[in-house]
Design an enzyme around this catalytic site. Sequence first.
Site, PDB file in Angstrom:
ATOM      1  N   ASP A 100       0.840  -1.198   0.000  1.00 43.67           N
ATOM      2  CA  ASP A 100       0.000   0.000   0.000  1.00 43.67           C
ATOM      3  C   ASP A 100       0.878   1.253   0.000  1.00 43.67           C
ATOM      4  O   ASP A 100       1.868   1.334   0.747  1.00 43.67           O
ATOM      5  CB  ASP A 100      -0.890  -0.026   1.248  1.00 43.67           C
ATOM      6  N   GLU A 109       1.655  -0.457  -5.036  1.00 46.45           N
ATOM      7  CA  GLU A 109       0.730   0.618  -5.345  1.00 46.45           C
ATOM      8  C   GLU A 109       1.633   1.839  -5.527  1.00 46.45           C
ATOM      9  O   GLU A 109       2.105   2.413  -4.545  1.00 46.45           O
ATOM     10  CB  GLU A 109      -0.269   0.848  -4.215  1.00 46.45           C
TER      11      GLU A 109
END
Length: 714
Positions: free
Chosen positions: A355, A391
């Site tokens: 993330d 990401e």
Amino acid sequence: MSTAAAPELGDSPLPWPGDTQPLGAHCDGAGTNFAVYSEAAESVELSLFDDVGHETRVALPECSGYVWHGYLAGIGPGQRYGYRVHGPYDPTRGLRCNPHKLLLDPYAKAIDGELVWHEGVFGYRFGDPDGPRNEIDSAPFVPRSIVVNPWFDWSDDRHPRTPWHDTIIYEAHVRGLTMRHPDVPSSMRGTYAALGLPAVIEYLQALGITAIELQPVHQFVSEHALVERGLVNYWGYNSVGFFAPHAGYSAMGHRGEQVLEFKQMVKNLHAAGIEVILDVVYNHTAEGNHLGPTLCFRGLDNPAYYRLCDDRRYYMDFTGCGNSFNMRSPQVLHLLMDSLRYWVEEMHVDGFRFDLAAALARELHDVDRLAAFMNLIQQDPVISRTKLIAEPWDVGAGGYQVGNFPPLWSEWNGKYRDSMRDFWRGAETTLGEVASRLTGSSDLYESTGRRPFASINFITAHDGFTMRDLVSYDHKHNEANGEENRDGESHNRSWNCGAEGDTDDAEILALRARQQRNLVATLFLSQGVPMLVAGDEIGRTQHGNNNGYCQDNEISWLDWSTLDEHLLAFTRGVIDLRRHHPVFRRRRWFHGRSIRGTGLADIGWFKPDGEQMSDLDWGTAFAKSLGVFLNGDGIASPDRWGRRVIDDDFYLVLNGHFDPLVFKMPEALLRGVWHKVIDTSLPDSTALGGDETACGPRFELPGRSLWLLRRTRK
């Protein structure tokens, strides 16, 4: 296998010196070694809790290289514990030690209990954040770390090790996938155990996915602001324990049973050939900014674990969550690498999606692809062999880094998402952009030595509209989140097809169904690695909520009672077609000709009149139609045994216009008979396969539709 209850504790158990490594609590059958890092501490107490909550404090007797450690005989699995750190409390110097705060072990393998939002969990008194430390004991309000039993019978479990080019990812939420599943017992719904049941695994196998990517399963807590609104952090991007599987997803118990349950889930999925990828949040923690609670890292060694501003009372924030982990700290790097290795070696997971990964590559300020964390992963003999997905952005300046990660990494390709959404909704985008995304985005990844599988292609993700909502709403509808619809992305590149939300208009419903088929077909016929969000294949809706992070209810859970059977059959069929035809999952880039080149080698690009695309054609934003020839005889890479790979020829034809268009088959492709295998303009499951209708040299392609033609190689 059950976990033993904590033993009875005497008033003052006598610790032995123990060992500095490994960090955490490690039981050897006769006792447990405790080791925790803190350079800021002057002394560290181990707090042990019995089954009725009585606390016994034991001073750790040794400190070696800033690791405080001790061994206690008779302490075994199921024991609740925490730490109390004695040291300076001086926020102006970034120091926030406070022995009145019970701290989680950063290396805790399991965590029990819920955070209660009380003034006692904060290091300062309300109304005076720069004043003296808060001396209310936090123990009644915070979770405990748990000593776990490391033993588990993995038997002959093996990592499936699906090659990247054969991988199909299914992004799912442990709770949301199974909370309303009719074949999951009510007592098991929303748990790791449910994900490991035959009914769920057989569904995943029938769908054709090869890997399930789970939204965060590290122990997390819900933010104070959400709890005050009667909501929770449903997605889990608020980690507080990087080794502990979230106890709220356990059906078996919270005293270490959650570890066993997670392992059994992985074992069952592996037996079905399905890999497990974890969405991990190493960029920040649940302790938030300088006004956040003291739960773990802040009280242990604040400046070691967090990026602090020049005014050391405050935290740098590249994540939008109040703090950023200090990727310049050797101890943080040690912690994160230990965490990753633990999940691979002990929990048997197969990969990670990081993330806000750009935040992990910030050492001074800018994002640096050669940052220490990236280099450590590159050389690590365990982590470097797993699937690594970035990401590739954060919320800091210069944080959008699509295409800029190192060679081992694949990336969520936000440019693919945006291009395909724009094309099918009729917005301005060039055919050159669309062609690049269809063929694996070589413009982003080829220069760094990466292959097409560096591109994780997706139309939707957990963050944003579901696919059904993407074609049903022009605007977000997040009122249920309690933030006056200010949260969530406002520029969604969505189109409601003529009405906002639910409608009885048959024409609009038919168009929405067609648009979903267009998006599904495009996703699985593109080079790269497709990622499907759980529920998109059955028409899941969040009723226009594009930010369901706090909705642990029917808004977010999959509703299996209203699944779209036709869309599910279509999705399964397209995935199966991809699986059987290597021309759609090439290991290397198309190289016989460039997009603007000439000739027909492994790929060809054509206009509706059958002529090849020119340089001028690629840059026109108003053009919405394209023909793509995929040569089954032009696959350069051999299979894993060195044999030549030959496939059928395919002609993919896309019409993003609202009106039908007449297409002429290119003269170079007139040889043989072409059969239509996908027609998204047809309703229901007849859009796929059927009798493979023969296609003539001229054909009319309906508006907003896609055809796939196949010429079988004799």
